[in-house]
Every structure is written in C-alpha cells, then in structure tokens.
Design a protein around this motif. Structure first.
Motif, short mmCIF file in Angstrom:
data_model
loop_
_atom_site.label_atom_id
_atom_site.label_comp_id
_atom_site.label_asym_id
_atom_site.label_seq_id
_atom_site.Cartn_x
_atom_site.Cartn_y
_atom_site.Cartn_z
N THR A 151 0.85 -1.19 0.00
CA THR A 151 0.00 0.00 0.00
C THR A 151 0.89 1.24 0.00
N PRO A 152 0.34 2.41 -0.34
CA PRO A 152 1.16 3.63 -0.31
C PRO A 152 1.79 3.86 1.07
N ALA A 153 1.09 3.52 2.15
CA ALA A 153 1.65 3.71 3.49
C ALA A 153 2.88 2.82 3.70
N LYS A 154 2.82 1.58 3.20
CA LYS A 154 3.97 0.68 3.34
C LYS A 154 5.15 1.18 2.52
N LYS A 155 4.88 1.74 1.33
CA LYS A 155 5.95 2.26 0.50
C LYS A 155 6.63 3.43 1.19
N THR A 156 5.84 4.32 1.79
CA THR A 156 6.39 5.48 2.48
C THR A 156 7.22 5.04 3.68
N ALA A 157 6.71 4.07 4.43
CA ALA A 157 7.44 3.57 5.60
C ALA A 157 8.76 2.93 5.17
N ALA A 158 8.77 2.24 4.05
CA ALA A 158 10.00 1.61 3.57
C ALA A 158 11.02 2.68 3.19
N LYS A 159 10.56 3.78 2.61
CA LYS A 159 11.49 4.85 2.25
C LYS A 159 12.07 5.49 3.50
N LYS A 160 11.25 5.67 4.55
CA LYS A 160 11.71 6.32 5.77
C LYS A 160 12.71 5.45 6.52
N THR A 161 12.57 4.14 6.43
CA THR A 161 13.46 3.25 7.19
C THR A 161 14.67 2.81 6.37
N ALA A 162 14.86 3.36 5.18
CA ALA A 162 16.01 2.99 4.36
C ALA A 162 17.29 3.43 5.06
N ALA A 163 18.30 2.61 4.99
CA ALA A 163 19.57 2.91 5.66
C ALA A 163 20.26 4.08 4.96
N PRO A 164 20.93 4.93 5.75
CA PRO A 164 21.66 6.05 5.13
C PRO A 164 22.86 5.51 4.36
N PRO A 165 23.37 6.29 3.40
CA PRO A 165 24.52 5.81 2.62
C PRO A 165 25.76 5.67 3.51
N ALA A 166 26.61 4.75 3.12
CA ALA A 166 27.84 4.51 3.86
C ALA A 166 28.75 5.73 3.72
N PRO A 167 29.64 5.93 4.68
CA PRO A 167 30.56 7.07 4.58
C PRO A 167 31.37 6.99 3.29
N GLY A 168 31.46 8.10 2.62
CA GLY A 168 32.22 8.15 1.37
C GLY A 168 31.38 7.90 0.14
N GLU A 169 30.13 7.44 0.31
CA GLU A 169 29.25 7.21 -0.83
C GLU A 169 28.31 8.40 -0.98
N PRO A 170 27.98 8.77 -2.23
CA PRO A 170 27.09 9.91 -2.41
C PRO A 170 25.69 9.59 -1.89
N GLY A 171 25.05 10.57 -1.30
CA GLY A 171 23.70 10.42 -0.78
C GLY A 171 22.66 10.64 -1.87
N PRO A 172 21.40 10.61 -1.53
CA PRO A 172 20.35 10.80 -2.53
C PRO A 172 20.39 12.24 -3.08
N THR A 173 20.08 12.38 -4.32
CA THR A 173 20.06 13.68 -4.97
C THR A 173 18.73 14.36 -4.69
N PRO A 174 18.74 15.63 -4.24
CA PRO A 174 17.47 16.31 -4.00
C PRO A 174 16.73 16.56 -5.31
N PRO A 175 15.41 16.61 -5.27
CA PRO A 175 14.65 16.84 -6.50
C PRO A 175 14.93 18.24 -7.07
N ALA A 176 14.87 18.33 -8.39
CA ALA A 176 15.11 19.63 -9.06
C ALA A 176 13.95 20.57 -8.77
N ALA A 177 14.30 21.85 -8.55
CA ALA A 177 13.25 22.82 -8.21
C ALA A 177 12.64 23.45 -9.43
#
Length: 93
Positions: free
Chosen positions: A67-93
C-alpha cells in the motif's frame, strides 16, 4: 447418503494438498471420506479432478501487495549511505 457437493469440493481440495505433499496415508483417508459422501472414481459428473491449467501466466508486479503507506514507511526506514558514498540527490526545483 445424498451427495454433499460442498463437502466433496472441500475434500478434493484437501486431497490435492496431500498429493502435492506426498502424504499417501492422508490421501487414502480423504479418498475414504470422498467415497462416504458419494464421490468415487466411477462417478462422472463431467468434472475433472484438480485445478485446471491457466491459459495465461499470472502477472507479477514489483509492488504487489504494498500500500502507499507501506511504500512510504519503507522509504523512511532505508539505511543512510555509507561514509564516502554519495547520498540521494534532491529533486530539481
């Protein structure tokens, strides 16, 4: 005893499970119950035993059952990138 079609259908489903599991003793017991309810190998009502083949394979999707709620929860609990790896790119404005 008159035929109980609902019971026969349930017993046939149960029998199929035991056949797939290879439990011959339980298959024989279910066969005896089927005979008790008036179903036997010689009774032909135009039906074939077991499930019928599919004409098309079932469709699989990546998000099946989510469900959309499960998808959102999965995104929130995703592990942060390891040190030295690039993080997620912010959306273009």
């Amino acid at each position: 005893m008159p035929r109980d079609e609902n019971m026969i259908a349930a017993l046939k489903r149960e029998r199929a499970i035991y056949v797939n599991a290879g439990d011959e003793d339980r298959v024989r017991q279910v066969d005896e119950s089927l005979k008790h309810y008036g179903y036997g190998p010689d009774s032909s009502s135009g039906e074939q035993d077991g499930p019928q083949d599919r004409t098309t394979p079932p469709q699989q999707t990546a998000d099946q059952g989510r469900t959309p709620a499960k998808k959102t929860a999965a995104k929130k609990t995703a592990a942060p990138p390891a040190p030295g790896e690039p993080g997620p790119t912010p959306p273009a404005a």
